[in-house]
Design an enzyme around this catalytic site. Structure first.
Site, PDB file in Angstrom:
ATOM      1  N   ARG A  88      21.596 -18.592 -11.409  1.00 57.90           N
ATOM      2  CA  ARG A  88      21.393 -19.198 -12.730  1.00 57.90           C
ATOM      3  C   ARG A  88      22.701 -19.556 -13.413  1.00 57.90           C
ATOM      4  O   ARG A  88      22.683 -20.093 -14.517  1.00 57.90           O
ATOM      5  CB  ARG A  88      20.680 -18.180 -13.609  1.00 57.90           C
ATOM      6  N   ARG A 127       0.725 -18.960 -21.052  1.00 57.14           N
ATOM      7  CA  ARG A 127       0.725 -18.129 -19.838  1.00 57.14           C
ATOM      8  C   ARG A 127       0.239 -16.694 -20.112  1.00 57.14           C
ATOM      9  O   ARG A 127       0.666 -16.059 -21.062  1.00 57.14           O
ATOM     10  CB  ARG A 127       2.146 -18.079 -19.272  1.00 57.14           C
ATOM     11  N   ARG A 160       3.941 -12.292 -21.721  1.00 58.75           N
ATOM     12  CA  ARG A 160       5.327 -11.840 -21.582  1.00 58.75           C
ATOM     13  C   ARG A 160       6.019 -11.785 -22.934  1.00 58.75           C
ATOM     14  O   ARG A 160       5.821 -12.652 -23.779  1.00 58.75           O
ATOM     15  CB  ARG A 160       6.083 -12.793 -20.645  1.00 58.75           C
ATOM     16  N   ARG A 171      15.757 -19.798 -24.480  1.00 52.00           N
ATOM     17  CA  ARG A 171      15.765 -19.875 -23.007  1.00 52.00           C
ATOM     18  C   ARG A 171      16.103 -21.296 -22.563  1.00 52.00           C
ATOM     19  O   ARG A 171      16.820 -21.495 -21.584  1.00 52.00           O
ATOM     20  CB  ARG A 171      14.417 -19.423 -22.440  1.00 52.00           C
TER      21      ARG A 171
HETATM   22  P1  AP5 Z   1       5.515 -20.345 -13.929  1.00 53.48           P
HETATM   23  O1  AP5 Z   1       5.281 -20.644 -12.490  1.00 53.48           O
HETATM   24  O2  AP5 Z   1       5.256 -18.976 -14.392  1.00 53.48           O
HETATM   25  O3  AP5 Z   1       6.971 -20.859 -14.365  1.00 53.48           O
HETATM   26  P2  AP5 Z   1       8.424 -20.335 -14.034  1.00 53.48           P
HETATM   27  O4  AP5 Z   1       9.244 -21.508 -13.687  1.00 53.48           O
HETATM   28  O5  AP5 Z   1       8.343 -19.203 -13.053  1.00 53.48           O
HETATM   29  O6  AP5 Z   1       8.839 -19.863 -15.476  1.00 53.48           O
HETATM   30  P3  AP5 Z   1       9.488 -18.505 -16.012  1.00 53.48           P
HETATM   31  O7  AP5 Z   1       9.142 -18.422 -17.459  1.00 53.48           O
HETATM   32  O8  AP5 Z   1       9.118 -17.348 -15.144  1.00 53.48           O
HETATM   33  O9  AP5 Z   1      11.004 -18.870 -15.832  1.00 53.48           O
HETATM   34  P4  AP5 Z   1      12.203 -18.221 -16.507  1.00 53.48           P
HETATM   35  O10 AP5 Z   1      13.275 -18.793 -15.685  1.00 53.48           O
HETATM   36  O11 AP5 Z   1      12.308 -18.447 -17.959  1.00 53.48           O
HETATM   37  O12 AP5 Z   1      11.897 -16.642 -16.381  1.00 53.48           O
HETATM   38  P5  AP5 Z   1      12.364 -15.528 -15.360  1.00 53.48           P
HETATM   39  O13 AP5 Z   1      11.250 -14.585 -15.163  1.00 53.48           O
HETATM   40  O14 AP5 Z   1      12.978 -16.133 -14.155  1.00 53.48           O
HETATM   41  O15 AP5 Z   1       4.605 -21.371 -14.784  1.00 53.48           O
HETATM   42  C1  AP5 Z   1       4.509 -21.247 -16.201  1.00 53.48           C
HETATM   43  C2  AP5 Z   1       3.070 -21.491 -16.658  1.00 53.48           C
HETATM   44  O16 AP5 Z   1       2.723 -22.845 -16.379  1.00 53.48           O
HETATM   45  C3  AP5 Z   1       2.031 -20.638 -15.921  1.00 53.48           C
HETATM   46  O17 AP5 Z   1       1.003 -20.290 -16.815  1.00 53.48           O
HETATM   47  C4  AP5 Z   1       1.496 -21.587 -14.835  1.00 53.48           C
HETATM   48  O18 AP5 Z   1       0.185 -21.282 -14.440  1.00 53.48           O
HETATM   49  C5  AP5 Z   1       1.582 -22.929 -15.540  1.00 53.48           C
HETATM   50  N1  AP5 Z   1       1.791 -24.042 -14.605  1.00 53.48           N
HETATM   51  C6  AP5 Z   1       2.668 -24.101 -13.574  1.00 53.48           C
HETATM   52  N2  AP5 Z   1       2.587 -25.297 -12.955  1.00 53.48           N
HETATM   53  C7  AP5 Z   1       1.654 -26.011 -13.638  1.00 53.48           C
HETATM   54  C8  AP5 Z   1       1.122 -27.325 -13.483  1.00 53.48           C
HETATM   55  N3  AP5 Z   1       1.531 -28.158 -12.519  1.00 53.48           N
HETATM   56  N4  AP5 Z   1       0.171 -27.732 -14.358  1.00 53.48           N
HETATM   57  C9  AP5 Z   1      -0.263 -26.908 -15.340  1.00 53.48           C
HETATM   58  N5  AP5 Z   1       0.198 -25.649 -15.533  1.00 53.48           N
HETATM   59  C10 AP5 Z   1       1.135 -25.207 -14.690  1.00 53.48           C
HETATM   60  O19 AP5 Z   1      13.526 -14.802 -16.182  1.00 53.48           O
HETATM   61  C11 AP5 Z   1      13.224 -14.071 -17.348  1.00 53.48           C
HETATM   62  C12 AP5 Z   1      14.500 -13.496 -17.931  1.00 53.48           C
HETATM   63  O20 AP5 Z   1      15.098 -12.568 -16.994  1.00 53.48           O
HETATM   64  C13 AP5 Z   1      15.617 -14.493 -18.235  1.00 53.48           C
HETATM   65  O21 AP5 Z   1      15.461 -15.088 -19.512  1.00 53.48           O
HETATM   66  C14 AP5 Z   1      16.854 -13.584 -18.174  1.00 53.48           C
HETATM   67  O22 AP5 Z   1      16.989 -12.815 -19.330  1.00 53.48           O
HETATM   68  C15 AP5 Z   1      16.525 -12.653 -17.014  1.00 53.48           C
HETATM   69  N6  AP5 Z   1      16.982 -13.184 -15.712  1.00 53.48           N
HETATM   70  C16 AP5 Z   1      16.194 -13.521 -14.641  1.00 53.48           C
HETATM   71  N7  AP5 Z   1      16.945 -13.985 -13.633  1.00 53.48           N
HETATM   72  C17 AP5 Z   1      18.230 -13.958 -14.064  1.00 53.48           C
HETATM   73  C18 AP5 Z   1      19.462 -14.346 -13.472  1.00 53.48           C
HETATM   74  N8  AP5 Z   1      19.520 -14.873 -12.228  1.00 53.48           N
HETATM   75  N9  AP5 Z   1      20.603 -14.204 -14.203  1.00 53.48           N
HETATM   76  C19 AP5 Z   1      20.572 -13.660 -15.461  1.00 53.48           C
HETATM   77  N10 AP5 Z   1      19.425 -13.292 -16.071  1.00 53.48           N
HETATM   78  C20 AP5 Z   1      18.269 -13.434 -15.380  1.00 53.48           C
HETATM   79 MG    MG Z   2       8.745 -17.128 -13.170  1.00 58.22          MG
END
Ligand code: AP5
Ligand code: MG
Length: 218
Positions: A88, A127, A160, A171
């Site tokens: 990221r 979600r 969440r 974000r």
């Molecule tokens: P979904 O598939 O859940 O989307 P996503 O891309 O996985 O979104 P996230 O919110 O999980 O991404 P994020 O990057 O903000 O969070 P993360 O957990 O990685 O889809 C979303 C919704 O849309 C669902 O309801 C789905 O059903 C729907 N949907 C999907 N496709 C669709 C379609 N085509 N049509 C209709 N609906 C659809 O990170 C969380 C936190 O963790 C970060 O903010 C940070 O604090 C920390 N973190 C995680 N990784 C790191 C890292 N590498 N470095 C530093 N901090 C980190």
């Molecule tokens: Mg995700």
């Protein structure tokens, strides 16, 4: 087959990673999901990550890189893995490059799922997940039959803590300021591909991803 899924919050990284996992038999590695599990278990890492996650900020690189390296070294990753939410930052991408070189592995594809921000806000606000069986729902796009109750196991659904409007806005800022730069980084390295994650159904978007992956493994 070693894959990175790039994309803004809510772009569908987790949704598509699950489908790739089922079809290609390689594990999804979601750094966000690992951190949420650490928080739930009350570990030192989980406690450190909490404040950053609730604000929508990134957890510091050194914590994430160590966590990712441990996970990628797992036995179940020998045939490949899908990185969802890692790297990221440029520092994380560099660290991943060193890690993979040390393991004599290469990246087969970096797939960016592109979606407009307005649509993403609705996806994130809608979600819901069942913490008991893991099933996913969306109030706007895939509503459960009974409000806030899991269709599969009857448990209450969870939202969440970072899926609120204020945190979502941060974000996106964080994504635009720190993660978007990885697009150029991987374009320069080759193997970078884009899919339209906005207009099709989840299955249609998966078809585009599947095609890219089949081509990348020849
Ligand atoms: P979904 O598939 O859940 O989307 P996503 O891309 O996985 O979104 P996230 O919110 O999980 O991404 P994020 O990057 O903000 O969070 P993360 O957990 O990685 O889809 C979303 C919704 O849309 C669902 O309801 C789905 O059903 C729907 N949907 C999907 N496709 C669709 C379609 N085509 N049509 C209709 N609906 C659809 O990170 C969380 C936190 O963790 C970060 O903010 C940070 O604090 C920390 N973190 C995680 N990784 C790191 C890292 N590498 N470095 C530093 N901090 C980190
Ligand atoms: Mg995700």
């Amino acid at each position: 087959m070693n894959i990175i899924l790039l994309g803004a919050p809510g772009a569908g990284k987790g949704t598509q990673a699950e489908k790739i996992e089922k079809t290609f038999g390689i594990p999804q590695i979601s750094t966000g999901a690992i951190l949420r599990a650490e928080r739930e278990a009350g570990t030192e890492l989980g406690n450190k990550a909490k404040t950053f996650m609730d604000a929508g900020d990134l957890v510091p690189d050194e914590l994430i890189v160590a966590m990712a390296e441990k996970r990628i070294s797992g036995n179940d990753c020998q045939k490949g893995f899908i990185l969802d939410g890692f790297p990221r930052t440029s520092a994380q991408a560099e660290a991943l490059g060193h890690m993979l070189a040390g393991m004599q592995k290469k990246l087969n594809a970096v797939i960016n799922i592109k979606v407009n921000e307005d649509i993403l806000v609705k996806r994130l606000l809608g979600r819901r997940q069942c913490l008991k069986c893991g099933d996913n729902f969306n109030v706007y796009f895939n509503a459960p039959k009974k409000e806030n109750i899991c269709d599969s196991c009857g448990s209450e659904l969870n939202q969440r803590s970072d899926d609120n409007e204020e945190t979502i806005r941060n974000r996106f800022d964080v994504y635009n300021n720190q993660t978007n730069t990885l697009i150029d980084y991987y374009k320069n390295k080759g193997n970078y591909k884009e899919v339209n994650g906005e207009t099709g159904s989840i299955d249609e978007i998966f078809s585009s991803i599947k095609k890219i992956l089949e081509e990348s493994i020849g």
